[in-house]
Design an enzyme around this catalytic site. Structure first.
Site, mmCIF file in Angstrom:
data_model
loop_
_atom_site.group_PDB
_atom_site.id
_atom_site.type_symbol
_atom_site.label_atom_id
_atom_site.label_comp_id
_atom_site.label_asym_id
_atom_site.label_seq_id
_atom_site.Cartn_x
_atom_site.Cartn_y
_atom_site.Cartn_z
ATOM 1 C CD GLN A 1 -1.545 -2.094 2.306
ATOM 2 O OE1 GLN A 1 -0.387 -2.473 2.396
ATOM 3 N NE2 GLN A 1 -2.508 -2.593 3.058
ATOM 4 C CG ASP B 1 -7.903 -3.593 -2.734
ATOM 5 O OD1 ASP B 1 -8.696 -4.090 -3.551
ATOM 6 O OD2 ASP B 1 -7.229 -4.291 -1.945
ATOM 7 C CG ASP C 1 -4.547 0.235 -0.478
ATOM 8 O OD1 ASP C 1 -5.184 -0.395 -1.335
ATOM 9 O OD2 ASP C 1 -4.263 -0.236 0.619
ATOM 10 C CD1 TRP D 1 -10.178 -5.039 4.225
ATOM 11 C CD2 TRP D 1 -10.312 -2.824 4.304
ATOM 12 N NE1 TRP D 1 -9.196 -4.598 5.096
ATOM 13 C CE2 TRP D 1 -9.265 -3.245 5.160
ATOM 14 C CE3 TRP D 1 -10.582 -1.448 4.199
ATOM 15 C CZ2 TRP D 1 -8.495 -2.351 5.901
ATOM 16 C CZ3 TRP D 1 -9.808 -0.570 4.931
ATOM 17 C CH2 TRP D 1 -8.779 -1.014 5.771
ATOM 18 N NE ARG E 1 -9.289 -6.909 -3.211
ATOM 19 C CZ ARG E 1 -8.210 -7.632 -2.920
ATOM 20 N NH1 ARG E 1 -8.275 -8.966 -2.948
ATOM 21 N NH2 ARG E 1 -7.073 -7.054 -2.597
#
Length: 401
Positions: free
Chosen positions: A139, A183, A162, A248, A246
């Protein structure tokens, strides 16, 4: 005929000048940042922020340049930051960039890796690019947002994994550009509204990872009149290998409406968190009145919902009925039909029919409390912050959660 053509050219020029407002000098009373500061100015954004008193309303104006620094803003008073631009309506004209390349593995947490960390309410950012240049492997946050009534106008946020942590409070993004792969819009408790923004994938992965963990958690993300596309510098194989999101956590809640969705999105649309830990028991993944080759089709996953209206997911539903007091209306009127002028404030639940699905309950376990510091976050049930995990102890390799 010559006079008519000349008149047409002049009229077109006048129209372009009116529509492309510039912001190239500081307003009265602003704190000024410049690469080569003059008397009374600052050479870094963080120095300018540090100079402010804690309570009064302030404006910071930034002259062109790339500012290689991490910026933390936590003062209590209202703050507006404006970047130099010749066209306030377009992120492509931005001439100010805040850039840094720190990962969560290096920093110790997602938030601490952020290039721009806004941990306050009553904040607005105009025409500034924010980058995390770390790349793949961890991340690496461009924007870490904690606080209510935060607004971002004609900004660019770029990263890989991220990119935007929208974690707590109410957050509004208008006319902006967000780029990433894994993400890249995520968080746990925030209410985030993206309006007329470009969401561009630079690699295969997932646009959203909403971390709503219970029915009482208010979090929801809405993408209204956005463009979902592939980045110009995307890796080979990105097309068709991107998902809208998706979960978390198993109560994830995300809606795309009135948006143009290209074939960068896989026909399935959405994904489970991971095999053996699907986390789709209570998700709401909604789509309403979108267009494009990546919009709703017969191959959508069973846990996605084709909505019959957007009740419960208007801007007033997400940001609160008083949003007009802090959202800059000059960046578009948000309402019915994707950019209309009438804002619907009904809070009635959307009348949708969700496909039946049978899933296995999440089997996440609590991460060990003692482990080597070079390894990542490893949440598990009851996760309340970064927990350091030794190699091999995370449930999912390289997930860093």
């Amino acid at each position: 005929m010559v006079h008519i053509q000349l008149f047409t050219v002049i009229l077109a020029l006048l129209i372009s000048l009116v529509s492309a407002a510039s912001y190239t000098s500081p307003p009265a009373g602003a704190v000024v940042v410049r690469k080569s500061p003059q008397s009374g100015e600052f050479g870094s954004i963080q120095a300018a922020v540090n100079s402010l008193d804690s309570g009064s309303d302030k404006t910071i104006f930034i002259y062109p340049g790339i500012y290689n620094e991490q910026v933390l803003i936590s003062r209590s008073g209202k703050l507006t930051i404006r970047g130099y631009t010749t066209d306030t309506a377009s992120y492509s004209a931005n001439q100010v960039t805040i850039s840094y390349g720190r990962s969560a593995a290096q920093a110790g947490s997602n938030d601490l890796s952020g290039t721009l960390r806004v941990k306050k309410s009553n904040f607005a950012l105009y025409n500034v690019n924010v980058k995390n240049t770390f790349g793949k492997g961890s991340q690496a946050i461009a924007l870490s947002a904690y606080g209510s009534q935060q607004a971002y106008y004609a900004c660019q946020f770029t990263g890989y994994q991220d990119t935007i942590l929208t974690n707590e409070g109410t957050h509004y993004f208008a006319g902006s550009y967000v780029e990433g792969a894994t993400d890249y819009i995520f968080g746990q408790r925030s209410l985030a509204y993206f309006y007329k923004s470009t969401i561009a994938s630079v690699g295969a992965g997932y646009i959203t990872a909403n971390g709503r963990d219970s029915d009482s958690n208010p979090s929801k993300y809405v993408f209204d009149s956005c463009t979902i596309t592939i980045a110009s510098n995307a890796a080979s194989g990105t097309k068709g290998a991107v998902y809208l999101g998706r979960p978390w956590r198993s109560y994830a809640r995300v809606v795309f409406k009135y948006s143009s969705i290209s074939d960068v999105i896989n026909p399935a649309g959405w994904r489970i968190w991971n095999t053996g830990n699907e986390q789709i028991d209570h998700v709401f993944y909604g789509e309403y009145s979108n267009t494009g080759s990546g919009a709703w089709n017969s191959k959508r996953v069973s846990f996605a919902t084709k909505m019959s209206n957007d009740n419960g997911y208007t801007i007033a539903d997400v940001l609160g009925s008083g949003y007009a007091s802090w959202v800059d209306a000059s960046y578009g009127s948000v309402g019915s039909g994707g950019g209309g002028t009438t804002v619907r404030t009904t809070t009635k639940a959307a009348t949708t029919t969700k496909a039946a699905t049978t899933t296995k309950a999440a089997t996440t376990t609590k991460a060990p409390s003692s482990c080597a510091p070079q390894w990542g976050q490893c949440g598990g049930t009851g996760w309340t912050g970064a927990t350091c995990c030794a190699a091999g102890t995370c449930k999912f390799s390289n997930e860093w959660y």
